[in-house]
Write a protein that holds these residues in place. Sequence first.
Motif, PDB file in Angstrom:
ATOM      1  N   THR A 182       0.482  -1.672  -0.034  1.00 27.61           N
ATOM      2  CA  THR A 182       0.360   0.151  -0.008  1.00 27.61           C
ATOM      3  C   THR A 182       0.956   1.500  -0.353  1.00 27.61           C
ATOM      4  O   THR A 182       1.344   1.581   0.970  1.00 27.61           O
ATOM      5  CB  THR A 182      -1.064  -0.291   1.347  1.00 27.61           C
ATOM      6  OG1 THR A 182      -1.741  -1.390   1.201  1.00 27.61           O
ATOM      7  CG2 THR A 182      -2.045   1.845   0.799  1.00 27.61           C
ATOM      8  N   SER A 183       1.499   2.182  -1.176  1.00 26.38           N
ATOM      9  CA  SER A 183       1.949   3.028  -1.315  1.00 26.38           C
ATOM     10  C   SER A 183       1.643   3.752  -0.910  1.00 26.38           C
ATOM     11  O   SER A 183       0.131   4.396  -0.655  1.00 26.38           O
ATOM     12  CB  SER A 183       2.914   2.624  -2.561  1.00 26.38           C
ATOM     13  OG  SER A 183       1.607   3.333  -3.477  1.00 26.38           O
ATOM     14  N   LYS A 184       2.010   4.926  -0.443  1.00 26.17           N
ATOM     15  CA  LYS A 184       0.907   6.212   0.157  1.00 26.17           C
ATOM     16  C   LYS A 184       0.495   7.086  -1.096  1.00 26.17           C
ATOM     17  O   LYS A 184      -0.418   7.101  -0.836  1.00 26.17           O
ATOM     18  CB  LYS A 184       3.085   7.142   0.613  1.00 26.17           C
ATOM     19  CG  LYS A 184       2.011   8.578   0.964  1.00 26.17           C
ATOM     20  CD  LYS A 184       3.117   9.209   2.339  1.00 26.17           C
ATOM     21  CE  LYS A 184       2.797  10.899   2.496  1.00 26.17           C
ATOM     22  NZ  LYS A 184       1.454  11.027   1.915  1.00 26.17           N
ATOM     23  N   SER A 185       0.619   7.357  -2.136  1.00 24.31           N
ATOM     24  CA  SER A 185       0.190   8.400  -3.372  1.00 24.31           C
ATOM     25  C   SER A 185      -0.865   7.152  -3.545  1.00 24.31           C
ATOM     26  O   SER A 185      -1.651   7.355  -3.631  1.00 24.31           O
ATOM     27  CB  SER A 185       1.701   8.330  -4.247  1.00 24.31           C
ATOM     28  OG  SER A 185       1.624   6.638  -4.963  1.00 24.31           O
ATOM     29  N   MET A 186      -0.770   5.944  -3.687  1.00 28.49           N
ATOM     30  CA  MET A 186      -2.522   5.000  -4.259  1.00 28.49           C
ATOM     31  C   MET A 186      -2.880   4.799  -2.903  1.00 28.49           C
ATOM     32  O   MET A 186      -3.496   5.277  -2.726  1.00 28.49           O
ATOM     33  CB  MET A 186      -1.836   3.028  -4.120  1.00 28.49           C
ATOM     34  CG  MET A 186      -2.809   2.605  -4.493  1.00 28.49           C
ATOM     35  SD  MET A 186      -3.754   2.192  -3.288  1.00 28.49           S
ATOM     36  CE  MET A 186      -3.221   1.039  -2.394  1.00 28.49           C
ATOM     37  N   LEU A 187      -2.434   5.138  -1.634  1.00 31.24           N
ATOM     38  CA  LEU A 187      -3.136   5.348  -0.555  1.00 31.24           C
ATOM     39  C   LEU A 187      -3.581   7.311  -0.567  1.00 31.24           C
ATOM     40  O   LEU A 187      -5.414   7.343  -0.932  1.00 31.24           O
ATOM     41  CB  LEU A 187      -2.803   4.928   1.167  1.00 31.24           C
ATOM     42  CG  LEU A 187      -3.524   4.592   1.953  1.00 31.24           C
ATOM     43  CD1 LEU A 187      -4.749   3.710   1.666  1.00 31.24           C
ATOM     44  CD2 LEU A 187      -2.978   4.771   3.389  1.00 31.24           C
ATOM     45  N   ASP A 188      -3.541   8.112  -0.553  1.00 28.40           N
ATOM     46  CA  ASP A 188      -3.416   8.938  -0.474  1.00 28.40           C
ATOM     47  C   ASP A 188      -5.418   9.298  -1.947  1.00 28.40           C
ATOM     48  O   ASP A 188      -5.617  10.020  -1.440  1.00 28.40           O
ATOM     49  CB  ASP A 188      -2.516  10.898  -0.710  1.00 28.40           C
ATOM     50  CG  ASP A 188      -1.263  10.402  -0.095  1.00 28.40           C
ATOM     51  OD1 ASP A 188      -2.302  10.352   1.012  1.00 28.40           O
ATOM     52  OD2 ASP A 188      -0.239  10.899   0.006  1.00 28.40           O
ATOM     53  N   THR A 189      -4.154   8.598  -2.847  1.00 25.72           N
ATOM     54  CA  THR A 189      -5.898   8.736  -4.536  1.00 25.72           C
ATOM     55  C   THR A 189      -6.815   8.269  -3.594  1.00 25.72           C
ATOM     56  O   THR A 189      -8.276   8.844  -4.070  1.00 25.72           O
ATOM     57  CB  THR A 189      -5.099   7.972  -5.050  1.00 25.72           C
ATOM     58  OG1 THR A 189      -3.102   8.970  -5.645  1.00 25.72           O
ATOM     59  CG2 THR A 189      -5.951   8.110  -6.574  1.00 25.72           C
ATOM     60  N   ARG A 190      -7.015   6.956  -3.547  1.00 27.20           N
ATOM     61  CA  ARG A 190      -7.640   6.801  -2.395  1.00 27.20           C
ATOM     62  C   ARG A 190      -9.040   7.367  -2.135  1.00 27.20           C
ATOM     63  O   ARG A 190     -10.003   7.331  -1.569  1.00 27.20           O
ATOM     64  CB  ARG A 190      -7.882   5.197  -2.092  1.00 27.20           C
ATOM     65  CG  ARG A 190      -7.185   4.392  -2.675  1.00 27.20           C
ATOM     66  CD  ARG A 190      -8.226   3.858  -3.869  1.00 27.20           C
ATOM     67  NE  ARG A 190      -9.774   2.648  -3.303  1.00 27.20           N
ATOM     68  CZ  ARG A 190      -9.423   1.566  -3.244  1.00 27.20           C
ATOM     69  NH1 ARG A 190      -7.758   0.524  -3.367  1.00 27.20           N
ATOM     70  NH2 ARG A 190     -10.182   1.095  -2.448  1.00 27.20           N
ATOM     71  N   VAL A 191      -7.877   7.963  -1.087  1.00 29.51           N
ATOM     72  CA  VAL A 191      -8.502   8.995   0.492  1.00 29.51           C
ATOM     73  C   VAL A 191      -9.057  10.268  -0.833  1.00 29.51           C
ATOM     74  O   VAL A 191     -10.182   9.802  -0.498  1.00 29.51           O
ATOM     75  CB  VAL A 191      -7.017   9.238   1.042  1.00 29.51           C
ATOM     76  CG1 VAL A 191      -8.017  10.400   2.137  1.00 29.51           C
ATOM     77  CG2 VAL A 191      -7.428   8.372   2.157  1.00 29.51           C
TER      78      VAL A 191
END
Length: 184
Positions: free
Chosen positions: A127-136
């Motif tokens: 779970t990369s930070k950028s992927m999680l930020d995008t989902r949020v």
Amino acid sequence: MIIIGIDPGTRHTGLAVIDYNVGSTPSILFLDTIEFAEVCDSIFLAAETYSAVKLVQHKFSPDLIAIEDFVFQGRITTYNALHVHRIIGALSVLWLTCPVVLYAAADWKHDLAGLPRPRQKHLTPTTSKSMLDTRVRQAVELRCEHVFRGKSEQHCIDAAGVALVAGDRVVVENREEKGKKYVN
């Protein structure tokens, strides 16, 4: 229910005010990012953040204040975390006038993004930070029917996200309490 969401940081602090009512779309009433100079004393950061939140609190009279806490596994892991922890300490005085809740970043972001929580309080390689930020970002935009235009708004998105999760958890707790009353 009016909820203030706060994403504290050493360079930028995000503030969001959400009107969260069960059965209707949460609406964003206020968004702001407090920006600090590159080199600031943590006491100055805490005082400035506290002053800004007090102004927002006075204007909106919230029912709840939700603060993102990124102290992992109960210990302070970086120098920046120490500064943010001091900011959170200053904000915790707000509980005298309004309930304040702290949510670990890894927990609330995974909850809002619809992903399983990590066992540890930090992001896993899957779970990369950028992927999680995008989902949020997508979850906040979808739920609040609000489109964020720039990348610089990530602190506001996080502040709105932690406020949404706080509202969700209050609703769940209220349902559980009502269920207990009817079962007995």
